[in-house]
Scaffold this motif. Sequence first.
Motif, PDB file in Angstrom:
ATOM      1  N   THR A  51       0.326   8.192   7.887  1.00 25.74           N
ATOM      2  CA  THR A  51      -0.199   8.366   6.526  1.00 25.74           C
ATOM      3  C   THR A  51      -0.630   9.813   6.236  1.00 25.74           C
ATOM      4  O   THR A  51      -1.138  10.089   5.154  1.00 25.74           O
ATOM      5  CB  THR A  51      -1.411   7.428   6.315  1.00 25.74           C
ATOM      6  OG1 THR A  51      -2.329   7.599   7.390  1.00 25.74           O
ATOM      7  CG2 THR A  51      -0.976   5.973   6.241  1.00 25.74           C
ATOM      8  N   VAL A  77      -2.892  12.215  -1.819  1.00 23.09           N
ATOM      9  CA  VAL A  77      -4.006  11.389  -2.307  1.00 23.09           C
ATOM     10  C   VAL A  77      -5.258  12.250  -2.430  1.00 23.09           C
ATOM     11  O   VAL A  77      -5.959  12.240  -3.457  1.00 23.09           O
ATOM     12  CB  VAL A  77      -4.278  10.193  -1.337  1.00 23.09           C
ATOM     13  CG1 VAL A  77      -5.557   9.466  -1.718  1.00 23.09           C
ATOM     14  CG2 VAL A  77      -3.106   9.230  -1.316  1.00 23.09           C
ATOM     15  N   SER A 107       0.863  -1.183   0.000  1.00 22.25           N
ATOM     16  CA  SER A 107       0.000   0.000   0.000  1.00 22.25           C
ATOM     17  C   SER A 107       0.894   1.226   0.000  1.00 22.25           C
ATOM     18  O   SER A 107       2.119   1.102   0.136  1.00 22.25           O
ATOM     19  CB  SER A 107      -0.902   0.031   1.243  1.00 22.25           C
ATOM     20  OG  SER A 107      -0.144   0.387   2.386  1.00 22.25           O
ATOM     21  N   LEU A 150      -5.528   4.585   5.171  1.00 24.01           N
ATOM     22  CA  LEU A 150      -5.577   5.321   3.905  1.00 24.01           C
ATOM     23  C   LEU A 150      -7.030   5.529   3.470  1.00 24.01           C
ATOM     24  O   LEU A 150      -7.308   5.877   2.327  1.00 24.01           O
ATOM     25  CB  LEU A 150      -4.805   4.563   2.806  1.00 24.01           C
ATOM     26  CG  LEU A 150      -3.292   4.441   3.001  1.00 24.01           C
ATOM     27  CD1 LEU A 150      -2.694   3.447   2.012  1.00 24.01           C
ATOM     28  CD2 LEU A 150      -2.620   5.810   2.835  1.00 24.01           C
ATOM     29  N   ALA A 165      -6.071   5.705  -3.831  1.00 25.45           N
ATOM     30  CA  ALA A 165      -5.100   4.834  -3.146  1.00 25.45           C
ATOM     31  C   ALA A 165      -5.081   3.430  -3.766  1.00 25.45           C
ATOM     32  O   ALA A 165      -4.023   2.805  -3.877  1.00 25.45           O
ATOM     33  CB  ALA A 165      -5.427   4.756  -1.656  1.00 25.45           C
TER      34      ALA A 165
END
Length: 314
Positions: free
Chosen positions: A240, A247, A191, A224, A262
Amino acid sequence: MKTIQLGTSGIQSSRLAYGCWRIAGTWDPAAVTRDSETKGRAAVLAAYEAGYTLFDHADIYCDGVAETIFGKVLKENPRMRESIVIATKCGIRKPGEPDALAPVRYDFSSEHILWSCEQSLKRLGVSTIDIYQLHRPDYLMNPEEVAGAFSKLKDAGKVREFGVSNFRPSQVAALQKACPIRLIVNQVEISLANLVTFNDGTLDQCLAEHMTPLAWSPLAGGKLGGGAKKLLPSQEAYRTERVLQEVDAIAKARGSTRTVVALAWLLKHPTGIVPIVGSTDPANIREAAKADAFELSREEWYRLLEAALGARLP
Ligand SMILES: NC(=O)c1ccc[n+]([C@@H]2O[C@H](COP(=O)([O-])OP(=O)(O)OC[C@H]3O[C@@H](n4cnc5c(N)ncnc54)[C@H](OP(=O)(O)O)[C@@H]3O)[C@@H](O)[C@H]2O)c1
């Protein structure tokens, strides 16, 4: 949803998979309630209706209860089995069995693999598992013994294809050297919060050997997305915030969402990474499926990589 060929096999799966780890609503089989089971069943059906055709399990998910719940859904929806791919795993043994001093351990003995497969088949209520994966590398793995167990399961029609999970490239190579059956997947954590497989040779090996990487925790267990409910200890320290800013900026500019961006980041990789979506919320499951139709540019992909690394590339 678009489909993808898994490894060198004849199995086609949806571009994103659905993971059944959380469908019992708890890790404790004694804590499963009618309500949590109902929610789990609804999540599986939401995934099926949204076009996910690969369903990932493990014998240890709520100590078998996740497979049992899924088996009930299949029984009530008999046509579902024909159009889906069922993956499950074995090899992790819980502590306290067969004696109180037994620790958590990994067991790739032929006896344990064959026994575990029978139990999963019963719980799922199916005659064949499509992809059987070894969950975490057994420090005591004997590749020839594993290969023998795989052959027995394939010859008996109990398993179609085999894969591994959390294996380093050298471990995949050692097993594949002894095993005449091609391994088709390596299920690993990938990820924007965990880039290890980009640098340890795992994804290079998948490219070279035509294995498909299945990405677990593709949204970092929720870090995320809209937040994490339950993380693995190894995920607690993930930070994150910085990557989420990027993002969100791309999602805003493109009229999309954080989840889609993501996941689309994983889908762009040339190995054909299959993200295993773990939400049990039908709306989130449907939202994640939209990543299939979202293409990031090379520039956007690298902006996200830079944000995830927290550093410019040389
Ligand atoms: N092989 C291994 O060692 C291993 C290890 C871990 C997992 N897995 C597999 O990987 C699958 C996925 O793992 P995961 O559950 O950690 O994946 P994930 O998709 O990264 O995380 C799912 C979690 O994120 C939460 N979440 C928060 N906001 C979300 C959003 N906007 N969209 C989607 N989810 C959001 C979900 O909550 P809601 O339910 O409220 O949406 C859920 O608790 C598992 O089911 C299992 O099959 C394998």
